[in-house]
Design an enzyme around this catalytic site. Structure first.
Site, PDB file in Angstrom:
ATOM      1  N   HIS A 113       0.639  -1.518  -0.209  1.00  0.00           N
ATOM      2  CA  HIS A 113       0.052  -0.614   0.254  1.00  0.00           C
ATOM      3  C   HIS A 113       0.730   1.326   0.209  1.00  0.00           C
ATOM      4  O   HIS A 113       1.088   2.297  -1.267  1.00  0.00           O
ATOM      5  CB  HIS A 113      -1.326  -0.089   0.724  1.00  0.00           C
ATOM      6  CG  HIS A 113      -2.181   1.036   1.218  1.00  0.00           C
ATOM      7  ND1 HIS A 113      -3.063   1.276   1.114  1.00  0.00           N
ATOM      8  CD2 HIS A 113      -1.197   2.089   1.630  1.00  0.00           C
ATOM      9  CE1 HIS A 113      -3.590   2.914   1.171  1.00  0.00           C
ATOM     10  NE2 HIS A 113      -2.716   3.314   2.180  1.00  0.00           N
ATOM     11  N   GLU A 114       1.606   0.527   1.205  1.00  0.00           N
ATOM     12  CA  GLU A 114       3.027   2.409   0.836  1.00  0.00           C
ATOM     13  C   GLU A 114       3.514   2.918  -0.275  1.00  0.00           C
ATOM     14  O   GLU A 114       3.741   3.392  -0.665  1.00  0.00           O
ATOM     15  CB  GLU A 114       3.760   2.523   2.346  1.00  0.00           C
ATOM     16  CG  GLU A 114       3.216   2.454   3.704  1.00  0.00           C
ATOM     17  CD  GLU A 114       2.045   3.923   4.078  1.00  0.00           C
ATOM     18  OE1 GLU A 114       1.901   4.797   3.223  1.00  0.00           O
ATOM     19  OE2 GLU A 114       1.242   3.624   4.122  1.00  0.00           O
ATOM     20  N   GLU A 175      -6.429   6.553  -1.406  1.00  0.00           N
ATOM     21  CA  GLU A 175      -6.369   5.300  -0.416  1.00  0.00           C
ATOM     22  C   GLU A 175      -6.849   3.932  -1.660  1.00  0.00           C
ATOM     23  O   GLU A 175      -5.847   2.890  -2.010  1.00  0.00           O
ATOM     24  CB  GLU A 175      -7.521   5.844   0.811  1.00  0.00           C
ATOM     25  CG  GLU A 175      -5.824   6.792   1.238  1.00  0.00           C
ATOM     26  CD  GLU A 175      -4.899   6.498   2.191  1.00  0.00           C
ATOM     27  OE1 GLU A 175      -4.995   4.935   2.324  1.00  0.00           O
ATOM     28  OE2 GLU A 175      -3.656   7.386   2.157  1.00  0.00           O
ATOM     29  N   ASP A 179      -4.463   1.159  -2.626  1.00  0.00           N
ATOM     30  CA  ASP A 179      -4.646  -0.463  -1.972  1.00  0.00           C
ATOM     31  C   ASP A 179      -4.775  -2.028  -2.622  1.00  0.00           C
ATOM     32  O   ASP A 179      -4.424  -2.413  -3.159  1.00  0.00           O
ATOM     33  CB  ASP A 179      -6.598  -0.771  -1.037  1.00  0.00           C
ATOM     34  CG  ASP A 179      -6.560  -0.421   0.145  1.00  0.00           C
ATOM     35  OD1 ASP A 179      -5.605  -0.049   0.551  1.00  0.00           O
ATOM     36  OD2 ASP A 179      -7.601   0.108   0.882  1.00  0.00           O
TER      37      ASP A 179
HETATM   38 ZN   LIG Z   1      -2.935   4.625   2.486  1.00  0.00          ZN
END
Ligand SMILES: [Zn+2]
Length: 268
Positions: A113-114, A175, A179
């Protein structure tokens, strides 16, 4: 319409996800931010742990798209569950996140995710928006003029980002993309993509047990309930199966359990 003005209009109307911040600028801003974060973060320097995190990070980065950023992976010796990425490459994972994960696939979910925030240039888009909305024409002019080097401005922006690192807020779209892309990298690297949703479940349980330990995470990420539903749906679309764990991960967990306990992150 002059180029600068045309770009400003596009930025303020939010038409496209594009960036006025070059990859080079972004890396420079990230370096300044990293300096700031390093200065105020207790870094875990245990070799076995840090080299494990680096190799897991590199395995995922190998499957990420986008510019060739100088990725780096560091462990903050904090008990809170958190992770964040700085512009242009630096990724931080809290020791608490490693200790909360039950298997490698779950940790790969957090890191994927990062990495996806970096690879998809989310900071550059946020910076572009911020410049258009708050900083105005002066900064844009400086960015668009001359050799496009931010110089002192990169240092200033980087320091600001570094000072609030771990609380950085990306948009909901970013976000969601982090994901989805993060799961794709996991899948390509051979991991069981369900790990990401499983880690969200752990966070949700932890929120009930010890809310302060996940406070920072939820300040900068969407609520777990909606995220879990979406993650499970997306995981079902990707290749099933894949690696869930490794002896290296479990040995790092045992090692961390033997080290003096980590401190909570400072409030504020
Ligand atoms: Zn995030």
């Amino acid at each position: 319409m002059p180029l600068a003005l045309a770009l400003v209009v596009m930025v303020s109307s939010g038409v496209t996800a594009f960036s006025l911040v070059s990859v080079k600028d972004e890396i420079q801003i990230g370096e300044a931010a990293q300096k700031e974060v390093r200065a105020k973060t207790p870094e875990l320097t245990d070799k076995a742990v840090t080299s494990y995190i680096r190799s897991l990070g590199r395995r995922l980065v190998a499957h990420a798209e986008g510019p060739e950023y100088p990725y780096s992976f560091s462990v903050a010796n904090y008990r809170d569950i958190n992770a964040f990425a700085l512009p242009g490459g630096p990724v931080w994972v809290n020791r608490g996140a490693i200790q909360a994960a039950q298997n490698e696939a779950q940790l790969a979910g957090v890191m994927g995710h990062e990495i996806a925030h970096v690879a998809n240039r989310h900071s550059a888009e946020q910076l572009t928006k911020g410049m258009g909305a708050q900083l105005g024409l002066g900064v844009l002019g400086a960015l668009l003029g001359g050799d496009r080097s931010l110089g002192a401005q990169a240092a200033r922006l980087g320091a600001q980002i570094g000072a609030s690192a771990g609380m950085m807020k990306f948009s909901r779209d970013h976000e969601r993309e982090a994901d989805e892309k993060g799961m794709t990298y996991m899948s390509r690297a051979g991991y069981d993509v369900r790990g990401m949703a499983e880690f969200m479940e752990i966070l949700r349980e932890q929120q009930g047990r010890d809310p302060s330990s996940v406070e920072r995470f939820f300040a900068s990420h969407p609520a777990p309930a909606e995220r879990i539903t979406r993650l499970e749906r997306e995981a079902a679309r990707l290749k099933q199966g894949g690696r869930r764990d490794s002896p290296d991960f479990q040995s790092v967990k045992r090692r961390l359990a033997r080290l003096p306990p980590a401190k909570p992150m400072p409030k504020g």
